[in-house]
Design an enzyme around this catalytic site. Structure first.
Site, short mmCIF file in Angstrom:
data_model
loop_
_atom_site.label_atom_id
_atom_site.label_comp_id
_atom_site.label_asym_id
_atom_site.label_seq_id
_atom_site.Cartn_x
_atom_site.Cartn_y
_atom_site.Cartn_z
N THR A 1 6.03 -7.09 7.31
CA THR A 1 6.10 -5.81 7.04
C THR A 1 5.51 -5.40 6.05
OG1 THR A 1 8.30 -5.62 6.10
CG2 THR A 1 8.27 -5.82 8.50
N CYS A 2 5.75 -3.97 5.63
CA CYS A 2 5.19 -3.44 4.13
C CYS A 2 5.92 -4.18 3.05
CB CYS A 2 5.37 -2.10 4.20
SG CYS A 2 4.03 -1.18 5.17
#
Length: 303
Positions: free
Chosen positions: A40-41
């Site tokens: 994910t980020c």
């Protein structure tokens, strides 16, 4: 079972960008029987089932990751966290429930855990151990939202980005906001701006048609990325959230945007990993750059 990971809590954004996906090294490591990657980020995590002889297998995996990403073993171990056995199930369940998110209880992570499992299935890298692990964690994530109030917190990375801008600029109601990227986080940012009563909004996107479509929904002006310099020149706040693999906001573009502003500051908040904004932009007079790691300042308030 083991989990090896880097997150916003343990590693700077530059290292997370450099590592990319831990699956690259895992695929080349004979010690790995099955695996899935959650990316994910704010985190990249490898969940793997190893051959017998856990310590030797784990060392072999760390060596494979170090080689695959051209990162020294020492640097990797300085920032890498490792879980094994039962703790792996506890770890992934916490992640799926939103307990380890930058914004406590954020809903997107549960879907991302599901996507990581599906991607592993499609690639043929998951097996009985990782299947049971991910199904257990997804069930825990769903229960956390059904049986507790963890999902009641309205904070998002986008709302925290606007809060950062407000801390630098003061009241935002009369400020011009530019959102770069019309994907999920870009739309979330526009909704957060709308919720704050901000009406002076612009959208820039790789395809101008998409920017026009989104701009129509939110009553904002639309720009292609080739118009980024003009859009930045008009903005007080620029929030970037694209899926580009390389920076799209370059230091020379920001310098040009700042040239005629009469000391009016520009705040840039980069929500993307890899980064959308060149690091040197923070050195431009009048420009202030925040990235995803700066959002951690809001974690205590969220908790």
């Amino acid at each position: 079972l083991v989990c090896l990971g880097l997150s916003h809590r343990t590693a700077p954004v530059e290292l997370r960008e450099r590592i990319g996906s831990l699956g690259v090294g895992a695929e080349r490591c004979p010690a790995v029987l099955e695996h899935a990657v959650l990316q994910t980020c704010y985190r990249v995590e490898l969940y793997a089932r190893l051959v017998a002889g856990v310590e030797d297998a784990r060392d072999e995996l760390v060596d494979a990751l170090s080689f695959a990403h051209d990162v020294s073993r020492e640097l990797l171990l300085d920032h890498l966290y490792v879980h094994s056995g039962e703790d792996v199930a506890r770890r992934l369940s916490r992640v799926a429930a939103g307990l380890d998110s930058l914004v406590l209880g954020e809903a997107e992570i549960l879907g991302q855990v599901g996507e990581a499992y599906e991607a592993g299935e499609a690639a043929g890298t998951v097996g009985p151990g990782t299947k049971l692990l991910f199904r257990t964690a997804i069930t825990a994530g769903r229960r956390s939202r059904a049986e507790t109030a963890i999902g009641a917190n309205p904070a998002t990375a986008s709302s925290m980005a606007l809060a950062l801008a407000e801390s630098a600029l003061g009241e935002l109601r009369d400020k011009h906001v530019l959102v770069v990227g019309a994907g999920r986080i870009g739309l979330q940012t526009l909704k957060a701006a709308e919720g704050r009563g901000l009406t002076n909004i612009a959208i820039a996107n790789r395809t101008r048609e998409r920017a026009v479509e989104v701009g129509t929904r939110f009553g904002g002006s639309a720009h292609g990325l080739d118009e980024l310099a003009d859009a930045l020149a008009a903005a007080d706040i620029a929030i970037t959230a694209t899926s580009s693999e390389a920076p799209i906001v370059h230091v020379d573009v920001v310098r040009a945007a700042m040239a005629g502003r009469r000391e009016r500051p520009l705040v840039l908040v980069d929500l993307a990993v890899p980064a959308d904004v060149e690091r040197r932009v923070g050195d431009v007079a009048g420009a202030r750059l925040f990235d995803v790691d700066d959002l951690r300042a809001g974690l205590d308030d969220t908790m």
